[in-house]
Design a protein around this motif. Structure first.
Motif, PDB file in Angstrom:
ATOM      1  N   GLY A 113       0.690  -1.440   0.013  1.00  0.00           N
ATOM      2  CA  GLY A 113       0.256   0.281   0.128  1.00  0.00           C
ATOM      3  C   GLY A 113       0.847   1.584  -0.364  1.00  0.00           C
ATOM      4  N   TYR A 114       2.011   1.055   0.600  1.00  0.00           N
ATOM      5  CA  TYR A 114       2.820   2.730   1.009  1.00  0.00           C
ATOM      6  C   TYR A 114       3.210   2.531  -0.643  1.00  0.00           C
ATOM      7  N   ARG A 115       3.596   1.992  -1.371  1.00  0.00           N
ATOM      8  CA  ARG A 115       4.170   1.825  -2.910  1.00  0.00           C
ATOM      9  C   ARG A 115       3.671   2.096  -3.642  1.00  0.00           C
ATOM     10  N   GLN A 116       2.229   1.467  -3.710  1.00  0.00           N
ATOM     11  CA  GLN A 116       1.265   1.987  -4.402  1.00  0.00           C
ATOM     12  C   GLN A 116       1.058   3.649  -4.453  1.00  0.00           C
ATOM     13  N   ALA A 117       0.804   4.111  -3.279  1.00  0.00           N
ATOM     14  CA  ALA A 117       0.071   5.517  -2.758  1.00  0.00           C
ATOM     15  C   ALA A 117       1.250   6.440  -3.153  1.00  0.00           C
ATOM     16  N   LEU A 118       2.631   5.842  -2.981  1.00  0.00           N
ATOM     17  CA  LEU A 118       3.114   6.760  -3.651  1.00  0.00           C
ATOM     18  C   LEU A 118       3.926   6.796  -5.364  1.00  0.00           C
ATOM     19  N   GLU A 119       3.379   5.193  -5.988  1.00  0.00           N
ATOM     20  CA  GLU A 119       2.927   5.513  -7.630  1.00  0.00           C
ATOM     21  C   GLU A 119       1.812   6.339  -7.602  1.00  0.00           C
ATOM     22  N   ASP A 120       1.022   5.985  -6.953  1.00  0.00           N
ATOM     23  CA  ASP A 120       0.166   6.940  -7.352  1.00  0.00           C
ATOM     24  C   ASP A 120      -0.171   8.547  -7.683  1.00  0.00           C
ATOM     25  N   ALA A 121       0.948   9.031  -6.367  1.00  0.00           N
ATOM     26  CA  ALA A 121       1.046  10.361  -5.888  1.00  0.00           C
ATOM     27  C   ALA A 121       2.359  11.027  -7.587  1.00  0.00           C
ATOM     28  N   GLY A 122       2.480   9.579  -8.313  1.00  0.00           N
ATOM     29  CA  GLY A 122       3.739  10.509  -9.357  1.00  0.00           C
ATOM     30  C   GLY A 122       4.902  10.702  -9.126  1.00  0.00           C
ATOM     31  N   ARG A 123       5.114   8.977  -8.143  1.00  0.00           N
ATOM     32  CA  ARG A 123       6.378   9.491  -7.387  1.00  0.00           C
ATOM     33  C   ARG A 123       7.042   7.768  -7.323  1.00  0.00           C
ATOM     34  N   THR A 124       8.190   7.751  -8.066  1.00  0.00           N
ATOM     35  CA  THR A 124       8.864   6.586  -7.468  1.00  0.00           C
ATOM     36  C   THR A 124       9.224   5.648  -6.144  1.00  0.00           C
TER      37      THR A 124
END
Length: 354
Positions: A198-209
């Motif tokens: 969930g942590y990774r997905q939230a960052l990706e959805d925010a346009g972050r790697t």
């Protein structure tokens, strides 16, 4: 003693209608408004069913066994058991709770509950995990609480671990945090896998790697604190999502040693809403509350619906912190947990100057 005949007279219905309602067989036979009038009349008149007579007539004891595998001694057992007990009390059942630490102890407790003639079982693990269900339970109605079985053979309910990680991280993104760390758990757990995803997905959805250097999995005590302190110095995060409230303490301690203020220089979100940590840390910790009460309540209703082979009136469920899914939701059922705002998340970027 109030009788069904007296209730029928007071409610203006037939004795057979009262019997259907009070024995839980009114669905599709009695209009909901009439059924509710009968129940309300019964409550007002203090009606108490004769449990012994009913068990002899139906071959049901209206007793449920709650088996906790290393749960009863945890801080969360109370909420889970209370939820199940409240639901069962409303449905006219009694809850018998036992606990064991290994397979031998659990099997002994199962035999004891069977001697009492329980109608079904709730089975719970210490934390959300895959469990091996004893063969001795296979023939009984069974619902798993905060656990799943590998084959998904039995209904189960658990926290939505991925949404926990997603919501916590998203909250930190919304607070303006630019370098969000995850303080995770080294143990191989469903919760760890889900929350990290969930942590990774939230960052990706925010346009972050996602930056792997900002992920710090620890166990406890001194080595954990040292690892978090190293993360502070090497990567300088401004936001922290912590696997649980206990690990948030390492962030608070590390920040204090560096003269940084939680809720101003740094933002922190935990998980559990553990009273010792969430209410005593200063500032109080913004945290995601695990739905222990809701899981117990939902599981008990699901079990009774299986035993009695009838739908349950979900409209009568109480308002809870987390919304409980419908009983017909496919297993494993995941409850979307609630984020509890307190004081550990800073306002937007203006609060992050160092």
């Amino acid at each position: 003693m109030t009788t069904m005949k007296q209730i029928a007279q007071a409610a203006g219905v037939s004795v057979s209608s009262v019997s259907l309602v009070l024995n839980g067989h009114d669905a599709g036979r009695i209009k909901p408004a009439v059924a509710e009038r009968i129940r309300q009349t019964a409550r007002q008149m203090g009606y108490q069913p004769n449990a012994l007579a009913r068990s002899l007539r139906t071959n049901k004891t209206r007793m449920i066994g709650f088996i906790s595998v290393q749960v009863a001694t945890t801080p969360y057992a109370g909420g889970m058991i209370q939820g199940a007990q409240d639901a069962l009390s409303e449905l006219g059942y009694m809850l018998l709770t036992v606990s064991g630490d290994d397979a031998t102890a659990i099997e002994s407790e199962i035999r004891a509950l069977k001697r009492y003639g329980v109608d079904g079982f709730l089975y719970s693990a210490m934390s959300n995990r895959v469990v091996d269900i004893p063969d001795s339970l296979a023939e009984f109605p069974l619902v798993l609480v905060d656990a799943t079985d590998e084959t998904n053979r039995f209904p189960s309910v658990e926290p939505d671990e991925l949404r926990i990680g997603y919501d916590a991280t998203t909250r930190l993104v919304e607070a303006g945090c630019e370098r969000i760390a995850y303080i995770g758990c080294t143990e191989p757990m469903i919760a760890q896998t889900g929350r990290l995803s969930g942590y990774r997905q939230a960052l990706e959805d925010a346009g972050r790697t996602p930056n792997e250097r900002l992920i710090c999995d620890v166990l406890n005590n001194g080595p954990a604190l040292q690892a978090v302190e190293h993360l502070f110095d090497a990567e300088q995060p401004d936001g922290f999502f912590c696997f649980n409230d206990a690990r948030a303490w390492y962030v608070y301690e590390s920040a204090a040693r560096r003269g940084l203020t939680i809720g101003h220089d740094l933002s922190v979100v935990g998980v559990d809403n553990h009273r010792v940590f969430a209410e005593t840390l200063d500032p109080e910790l913004t945290t995601i509350e695990l739905p222990h009460y809701e899981m117990g309540y939902w599981a008990a209703n699901k079990l009774v619906s299986q035993i009695e082979k009838r739908p349950i009136n979900e409209d009568a469920w109480p308002h809870t912190t987390a919304m409980m899914p419908p009983l017909n939701t496919p297993s494993p059922v995941r409850i979307h947990c609630t984020l509890i705002e307190k004081g550990s998340v800073a306002t937007r970027r203006a609060s992050h100057s160092k």
